[in-house]
Design a protein around this motif. Structure first.
Motif, PDB file in Angstrom:
ATOM      1  N   ILE A 187     -56.970  94.296  69.844  1.00 22.58           N
ATOM      2  CA  ILE A 187     -55.906  93.312  70.106  1.00 22.58           C
ATOM      3  C   ILE A 187     -54.591  93.582  70.368  1.00 22.58           C
ATOM      4  N   VAL A 188     -54.111  92.846  71.455  1.00 19.41           N
ATOM      5  CA  VAL A 188     -52.580  93.459  71.952  1.00 19.41           C
ATOM      6  C   VAL A 188     -51.672  92.403  71.673  1.00 19.41           C
ATOM      7  N   THR A 189     -50.969  92.307  70.724  1.00 20.78           N
ATOM      8  CA  THR A 189     -49.944  91.305  70.657  1.00 20.78           C
ATOM      9  C   THR A 189     -48.620  91.555  71.741  1.00 20.78           C
ATOM     10  N   GLY A 190     -48.307  90.410  72.320  1.00 18.02           N
ATOM     11  CA  GLY A 190     -47.237  90.495  73.213  1.00 18.02           C
ATOM     12  C   GLY A 190     -47.761  91.341  74.542  1.00 18.02           C
ATOM     13  N   GLY A 191     -49.146  90.849  74.786  1.00 19.02           N
ATOM     14  CA  GLY A 191     -49.777  91.384  76.174  1.00 19.02           C
ATOM     15  C   GLY A 191     -49.532  90.886  77.407  1.00 19.02           C
ATOM     16  N   ALA A 192     -48.310  89.924  77.397  1.00 19.02           N
ATOM     17  CA  ALA A 192     -48.262  89.323  78.709  1.00 19.02           C
ATOM     18  C   ALA A 192     -47.520  90.033  79.578  1.00 19.02           C
ATOM     19  N   LYS A 193     -46.830  91.102  79.199  1.00 17.89           N
ATOM     20  CA  LYS A 193     -45.867  91.839  80.253  1.00 17.89           C
ATOM     21  C   LYS A 193     -45.505  93.161  79.690  1.00 17.89           C
ATOM     22  N   ASN A 194     -44.779  94.135  80.473  1.00 14.31           N
ATOM     23  CA  ASN A 194     -44.085  95.299  80.060  1.00 14.31           C
ATOM     24  C   ASN A 194     -45.065  96.163  79.432  1.00 14.31           C
ATOM     25  N   ILE A 195     -44.546  96.573  78.161  1.00 16.37           N
ATOM     26  CA  ILE A 195     -45.426  97.434  77.444  1.00 16.37           C
ATOM     27  C   ILE A 195     -46.766  96.912  76.933  1.00 16.37           C
ATOM     28  N   GLY A 196     -46.801  95.541  76.545  1.00 17.38           N
ATOM     29  CA  GLY A 196     -47.953  95.166  76.203  1.00 17.38           C
ATOM     30  C   GLY A 196     -49.199  95.060  77.103  1.00 17.38           C
TER      31      GLY A 196
ATOM     32  N   LEU B 124     -55.459  97.709  66.707  1.00 15.18           N
ATOM     33  CA  LEU B 124     -54.626  96.549  66.809  1.00 15.18           C
ATOM     34  C   LEU B 124     -53.080  96.939  67.079  1.00 15.18           C
ATOM     35  N   ILE B 125     -52.969  96.702  68.282  1.00 13.25           N
ATOM     36  CA  ILE B 125     -51.423  97.109  68.679  1.00 13.25           C
ATOM     37  C   ILE B 125     -50.376  95.933  68.558  1.00 13.25           C
ATOM     38  N   ASN B 126     -49.432  96.021  67.475  1.00 12.69           N
ATOM     39  CA  ASN B 126     -48.344  95.025  67.199  1.00 12.69           C
ATOM     40  C   ASN B 126     -47.274  95.120  68.162  1.00 12.69           C
ATOM     41  N   ASN B 127     -47.119  94.622  69.340  1.00 13.31           N
ATOM     42  CA  ASN B 127     -46.220  94.730  70.242  1.00 13.31           C
ATOM     43  C   ASN B 127     -45.452  93.652  70.419  1.00 13.31           C
ATOM     44  N   ALA B 128     -45.800  92.347  69.920  1.00 12.55           N
ATOM     45  CA  ALA B 128     -45.011  91.312  70.105  1.00 12.55           C
ATOM     46  C   ALA B 128     -43.583  91.476  69.483  1.00 12.55           C
ATOM     47  N   SER B 129     -42.651  91.148  70.041  1.00 15.72           N
ATOM     48  CA  SER B 129     -41.199  91.155  69.479  1.00 15.72           C
ATOM     49  C   SER B 129     -40.479  89.930  70.029  1.00 15.72           C
ATOM     50  N   GLN B 130     -39.179  89.799  69.332  1.00 16.81           N
ATOM     51  CA  GLN B 130     -38.172  88.889  69.555  1.00 16.81           C
ATOM     52  C   GLN B 130     -36.975  89.477  69.852  1.00 16.81           C
ATOM     53  N   ARG B 131     -36.275  89.452  71.096  1.00 17.86           N
ATOM     54  CA  ARG B 131     -34.953  89.934  71.360  1.00 17.86           C
ATOM     55  C   ARG B 131     -34.050  88.852  71.928  1.00 17.86           C
ATOM     56  N   ASN B 132     -32.955  88.836  71.416  1.00 18.65           N
ATOM     57  CA  ASN B 132     -32.237  87.838  71.785  1.00 18.65           C
ATOM     58  C   ASN B 132     -30.816  88.720  72.550  1.00 18.65           C
TER      59      ASN B 132
ATOM     60  N   TRP C  21     -30.992  84.925  63.238  1.00 17.78           N
ATOM     61  CA  TRP C  21     -31.492  86.108  62.591  1.00 17.78           C
ATOM     62  C   TRP C  21     -32.952  85.999  61.956  1.00 17.78           C
ATOM     63  N   ARG C  22     -33.284  84.782  61.364  1.00 17.20           N
ATOM     64  CA  ARG C  22     -34.607  84.713  60.659  1.00 17.20           C
ATOM     65  C   ARG C  22     -35.649  84.545  61.464  1.00 17.20           C
ATOM     66  N   HIS C  23     -35.441  84.071  62.824  1.00 16.42           N
ATOM     67  CA  HIS C  23     -36.578  83.716  63.934  1.00 16.42           C
ATOM     68  C   HIS C  23     -36.716  85.345  64.174  1.00 16.42           C
ATOM     69  N   ILE C  24     -36.049  86.179  64.422  1.00 14.29           N
ATOM     70  CA  ILE C  24     -36.105  87.705  64.903  1.00 14.29           C
ATOM     71  C   ILE C  24     -37.034  88.365  63.892  1.00 14.29           C
ATOM     72  N   LEU C  25     -36.588  88.300  62.585  1.00 10.53           N
ATOM     73  CA  LEU C  25     -37.343  88.836  61.505  1.00 10.53           C
ATOM     74  C   LEU C  25     -38.800  88.230  61.379  1.00 10.53           C
ATOM     75  N   ASN C  26     -38.799  86.922  61.470  1.00 11.17           N
ATOM     76  CA  ASN C  26     -40.303  86.245  61.426  1.00 11.17           C
ATOM     77  C   ASN C  26     -41.124  87.068  62.376  1.00 11.17           C
ATOM     78  N   ILE C  27     -40.642  86.988  63.530  1.00  5.59           N
ATOM     79  CA  ILE C  27     -41.522  87.883  64.657  1.00  5.59           C
ATOM     80  C   ILE C  27     -41.659  89.303  64.376  1.00  5.59           C
ATOM     81  N   ASN C  28     -40.791  89.872  64.372  1.00  7.41           N
ATOM     82  CA  ASN C  28     -40.762  91.447  64.302  1.00  7.41           C
ATOM     83  C   ASN C  28     -41.588  91.816  62.992  1.00  7.41           C
ATOM     84  N   LEU C  29     -41.080  90.906  61.874  1.00  4.49           N
ATOM     85  CA  LEU C  29     -41.743  91.871  60.761  1.00  4.49           C
ATOM     86  C   LEU C  29     -43.067  90.966  60.064  1.00  4.49           C
TER      87      LEU C  29
END
Length: 124
Positions: free
Chosen positions: A10-19, A87-95, A107-115
């Motif tokens: 499973i690769v989260t955030g697999g649509a582009k870049n590092i994923g 399991l590759i946890n690659n998904a992240s949120q950047r603003n 802030w909460r949205h970033i932490l929800n995705i990243n953690l």
């Protein structure tokens, strides 16, 4: 599709870049790939096309990793491809705005995705 292959990643955030690059490298190693994206269906399908060139099975699953029901469904889809091995946890949120312009909700949205998403997928 290599039907003899039973290893699944499973690769989260697999649509582009590092994923995307991770999906391709795992496909080269003969892993079946579950490609996750939150909203980028087009990018995820492009990744799938690149992965499929290596004659492995793949699926695209679009959804919110902070939703525990979605995470359960994500894993159900992965098990359809074989034995989950990676399991590759690659998904992240950047603003891309200044910290001083960030709201608490941002802030909460970033932490929800990243953690929280990492917690939910690892607990599964």
């Amino acid at each position: 599709m290599n039907r003899n292959n039973n290893k699944v990643a499973i690769v989260t955030g697999g649509a582009k870049n590092i994923g995307r690059a991770t999906c391709i490298e795992l496909a080269k190693l003969n892993f079946n790939i579950l490609i996750h994206a939150n909203t980028d269906k087009t990018g995820a399908k492009e990744t799938k096309n690149l992965v499929d060139a290596f004659k492995v099975a793949s699926r695209v699953v679009i959804g919110d990793l902070t939703d525990q029901n979605f995470v359960n469904n994500l894993f159900d889809e992965a098990f359809k491809l074989g034995n989950l091995s990676v399991l590759i946890n690659n998904a992240s949120q950047r603003n891309f705005f200044k910290f001083e312009d960030m709201t608490y909700e941002d802030w909460r949205h970033i932490l929800n995705i990243n953690l929280d998403a990492v917690f939910l997928t690892c607990k599964k």
